[in-house]
Each structure stands twice: as C-alpha cells, then as structure tokens.
Design a protein around this motif. Structure first.
Motif, PDB file in Angstrom:
ATOM      1  N   ALA A   1       0.700  -1.004   0.108  1.00  0.00           N
ATOM      2  CA  ALA A   1       0.089   0.091  -0.115  1.00  0.00           C
ATOM      3  C   ALA A   1       0.860   1.120  -0.038  1.00  0.00           C
ATOM      4  N   HIS A   2       0.444   2.463  -0.588  1.00  0.00           N
ATOM      5  CA  HIS A   2       1.017   3.579  -0.659  1.00  0.00           C
ATOM      6  C   HIS A   2       0.878   4.490   0.771  1.00  0.00           C
ATOM      7  N   LEU A   3       2.084   4.644   1.349  1.00  0.00           N
ATOM      8  CA  LEU A   3       1.884   5.209   2.747  1.00  0.00           C
ATOM      9  C   LEU A   3       2.633   6.739   2.640  1.00  0.00           C
ATOM     10  N   VAL A   4       1.907   7.686   3.270  1.00  0.00           N
ATOM     11  CA  VAL A   4       2.302   9.126   3.156  1.00  0.00           C
ATOM     12  C   VAL A   4       2.415   9.511   4.683  1.00  0.00           C
ATOM     13  N   ARG A   5       3.056  10.837   4.738  1.00  0.00           N
ATOM     14  CA  ARG A   5       3.101  11.436   5.898  1.00  0.00           C
ATOM     15  C   ARG A   5       2.556  12.786   6.021  1.00  0.00           C
ATOM     16  N   ARG A   6       1.747  13.153   6.899  1.00  0.00           N
ATOM     17  CA  ARG A   6       1.487  14.628   6.978  1.00  0.00           C
ATOM     18  C   ARG A   6       2.041  15.281   8.404  1.00  0.00           C
ATOM     19  N   LYS A   7       2.316  16.388   8.320  1.00  0.00           N
ATOM     20  CA  LYS A   7       2.510  17.334   9.544  1.00  0.00           C
ATOM     21  C   LYS A   7       1.537  17.289  10.266  1.00  0.00           C
ATOM     22  N   ASP A   8       1.964  16.814  11.636  1.00  0.00           N
ATOM     23  CA  ASP A   8       1.130  17.017  12.660  1.00  0.00           C
ATOM     24  C   ASP A   8       1.193  18.288  13.367  1.00  0.00           C
ATOM     25  N   ALA A   9      -0.004  18.947  13.448  1.00  0.00           N
ATOM     26  CA  ALA A   9      -0.330  20.202  13.923  1.00  0.00           C
ATOM     27  C   ALA A   9       0.304  20.450  15.309  1.00  0.00           C
ATOM     28  N   GLU A  10       0.132  19.575  16.190  1.00  0.00           N
ATOM     29  CA  GLU A  10       0.535  19.573  17.704  1.00  0.00           C
ATOM     30  C   GLU A  10       2.085  19.523  17.898  1.00  0.00           C
ATOM     31  N   THR A  11       2.547  18.523  17.052  1.00  0.00           N
ATOM     32  CA  THR A  11       3.902  18.315  17.516  1.00  0.00           C
ATOM     33  C   THR A  11       4.868  18.734  16.334  1.00  0.00           C
ATOM     34  N   GLY A  12       4.695  19.090  15.206  1.00  0.00           N
ATOM     35  CA  GLY A  12       5.310  19.514  13.980  1.00  0.00           C
ATOM     36  C   GLY A  12       6.155  18.318  13.237  1.00  0.00           C
ATOM     37  N   LEU A  13       5.597  17.124  13.774  1.00  0.00           N
ATOM     38  CA  LEU A  13       6.273  16.007  13.239  1.00  0.00           C
ATOM     39  C   LEU A  13       5.564  15.465  12.107  1.00  0.00           C
ATOM     40  N   PRO A  14       6.314  14.969  11.043  1.00  0.00           N
ATOM     41  CA  PRO A  14       5.491  14.266   9.943  1.00  0.00           C
ATOM     42  C   PRO A  14       5.138  12.888  10.439  1.00  0.00           C
ATOM     43  N   LEU A  15       3.751  12.702  10.618  1.00  0.00           N
ATOM     44  CA  LEU A  15       3.301  11.321  11.088  1.00  0.00           C
ATOM     45  C   LEU A  15       2.675  10.461   9.986  1.00  0.00           C
ATOM     46  N   LEU A  16       2.614   9.213  10.220  1.00  0.00           N
ATOM     47  CA  LEU A  16       2.234   8.509   9.386  1.00  0.00           C
ATOM     48  C   LEU A  16       0.762   8.594   9.141  1.00  0.00           C
ATOM     49  N   ALA A  17       0.234   8.778   8.224  1.00  0.00           N
ATOM     50  CA  ALA A  17      -1.214   8.960   7.759  1.00  0.00           C
ATOM     51  C   ALA A  17      -1.711   7.555   6.618  1.00  0.00           C
ATOM     52  N   PRO A  18      -1.857   6.320   7.588  1.00  0.00           N
ATOM     53  CA  PRO A  18      -2.377   5.324   6.728  1.00  0.00           C
ATOM     54  C   PRO A  18      -3.572   4.962   6.221  1.00  0.00           C
ATOM     55  N   SER A  19      -4.657   5.942   6.765  1.00  0.00           N
ATOM     56  CA  SER A  19      -5.810   5.923   6.090  1.00  0.00           C
ATOM     57  C   SER A  19      -5.814   6.567   4.904  1.00  0.00           C
ATOM     58  N   ASP A  20      -6.997   7.532   4.762  1.00  0.00           N
ATOM     59  CA  ASP A  20      -6.962   8.555   3.431  1.00  0.00           C
ATOM     60  C   ASP A  20      -5.939   9.816   3.718  1.00  0.00           C
ATOM     61  N   PRO A  21      -4.837   9.599   2.664  1.00  0.00           N
ATOM     62  CA  PRO A  21      -3.806  10.554   2.997  1.00  0.00           C
ATOM     63  C   PRO A  21      -4.477  11.881   2.436  1.00  0.00           C
ATOM     64  N   GLU A  22      -5.650  12.122   1.652  1.00  0.00           N
ATOM     65  CA  GLU A  22      -6.017  13.472   1.254  1.00  0.00           C
ATOM     66  C   GLU A  22      -7.037  13.811   2.251  1.00  0.00           C
ATOM     67  N   ALA A  23      -7.313  13.002   3.208  1.00  0.00           N
ATOM     68  CA  ALA A  23      -8.358  13.760   4.280  1.00  0.00           C
ATOM     69  C   ALA A  23      -7.838  14.737   5.170  1.00  0.00           C
ATOM     70  N   PRO A  24      -8.501  15.778   5.312  1.00  0.00           N
ATOM     71  CA  PRO A  24      -8.074  16.940   6.314  1.00  0.00           C
ATOM     72  C   PRO A  24      -7.687  16.558   7.542  1.00  0.00           C
ATOM     73  N   ASP A  25      -6.680  17.108   8.271  1.00  0.00           N
ATOM     74  CA  ASP A  25      -5.880  16.510   9.321  1.00  0.00           C
ATOM     75  C   ASP A  25      -6.833  17.207  10.464  1.00  0.00           C
ATOM     76  N   PRO A  26      -7.604  16.387  11.127  1.00  0.00           N
ATOM     77  CA  PRO A  26      -8.588  16.784  12.271  1.00  0.00           C
ATOM     78  C   PRO A  26      -7.978  17.707  13.220  1.00  0.00           C
ATOM     79  N   LYS A  27      -6.454  17.742  13.527  1.00  0.00           N
ATOM     80  CA  LYS A  27      -5.724  18.400  14.651  1.00  0.00           C
ATOM     81  C   LYS A  27      -5.701  19.704  13.931  1.00  0.00           C
ATOM     82  N   ALA A  28      -5.354  19.916  12.857  1.00  0.00           N
ATOM     83  CA  ALA A  28      -5.005  21.103  12.022  1.00  0.00           C
ATOM     84  C   ALA A  28      -6.542  22.165  12.332  1.00  0.00           C
ATOM     85  N   ALA A  29      -7.755  21.478  12.263  1.00  0.00           N
ATOM     86  CA  ALA A  29      -8.888  22.557  12.392  1.00  0.00           C
ATOM     87  C   ALA A  29      -8.824  23.000  13.722  1.00  0.00           C
ATOM     88  N   SER A  30      -8.447  22.490  14.678  1.00  0.00           N
ATOM     89  CA  SER A  30      -8.445  22.751  16.208  1.00  0.00           C
ATOM     90  C   SER A  30      -7.740  24.393  16.421  1.00  0.00           C
TER      91      SER A  30
END
Length: 159
Positions: free
Chosen positions: A130-159
């Motif tokens: 499977a294709h795996l991607v990382r997204r920058k986590d708003a809380e930590t600033g770390l690029p964390l693994l996003a194994p589900s839908d990589p195009e889905a908005p980050d729920p933490k970014a909306a907070s």
C-alpha cells in the motif's frame, strides 16, 4: 553502496525486496533516500545490521518540538536498525530507529539522524503493498504516518 533486487514484485501486488549494502564512508540516510527515489518506493519497511564510525541519534523533546541530539563519536555496532520509507512532498521520507552498541557493551538508542558507515551496513528493504504518506502533525510539527486516506484533512489542524 550496492543495491540488488532479490525478489521481484508482480502484477498481483507482490512485494519487491532489495538488499542494500553500504561501505565505509557511506551516508546510509542519503543512500536509502536515493534507492527509494530511484526504485519508485512509496512505502517500504527496512531492517539492518552493521557498524558505524560515528552516528547521531535523537530523542524527541515535545516541549521544544525538536530532537535532543545524542552523538555517538566512536566505532559502534548497529545492533538494530528498523524503520520505514514513505512518500512525502519533498520525495521519500525515512523514519529510522537504531540501537547502537558501544565497545563497553552499553547501548544507546533513538531516531537515526546522522551516520557514517564503517565497515558495512547490510539493509533489507521490503516494499509494502500500500502507498503510505506522512502529514505534518499540527501539535508536534512531526511528519506522522497517515495510513488511512492521505487526502483527508488533518482533524488536529482544524483545532
């Protein structure tokens, strides 16, 4: 660095497997990124053993949102190196954890930030189906693994 494909992937989604052997003076981080880019690896896992002339490990400090650097300025055994390769906006990204054994038998562990191979590092790199991607986590600033839908908005970014 030498790279040999030891298992072919197939149309059925079979995994490709590579043996990557680093020699004295090689930078394994740059080398693994190059292999991932050259072979079009969007998701892979790896294990390795060998030795480093020197290395820098890291322990993530959540308060600083940065790594505390742990230099190992001596010949050491790579007792264990595990990690993954993922697709990222700037090309392949690596997430590597290492346990390094010192001459006196003590071990030091953390994220592998820098290393110089001496005399060898033997890596087994296995492509994931499977294709795996990382997204920058708003809380930590770390690029964390996003194994589900990589195009889905980050729920933490909306907070």
């Amino acid at each position: 660095m030498q790279v040999k494909r030891i298992k072919e992937g197939g149309a059925d989604g079979g995994q490709r497997v590579f043996a990557v052997v680093f020699q004295t003076g090689d930078d394994p981080i740059a080398g693994l990124k190059a292999v991932a880019r050259d072979e079009g690896l969007a998701a892979s896992s790896l294990t390795a053993i060998g030795a480093f002339r020197r290395g820098v490990l890291g322990f993530f400090d959540f308060d600083r949102k940065d790594y505390h650097r742990i230099p190992v300025e001596e010949q050491c055994e790579v007792v264990s190196l595990i990690g993954n390769v993922t697709a990222g906006p700037d090309g392949p990204g690596l997430h590597l954890h290492a346990v390094l054994g010192r001459r006196d038998g003590q071990a030091v562990a953390g994220h592998l930030l820098e290393a110089e191979v001496h005399p060898t590092l033997e890596v087994m790199l296995t492509e994931s189906p499977a294709h795996l991607v990382r997204r920058k986590d708003a809380e930590t600033g770390l690029p964390l693994l996003a194994p589900s839908d990589p195009e889905a908005p980050d729920p933490k970014a909306a907070s």
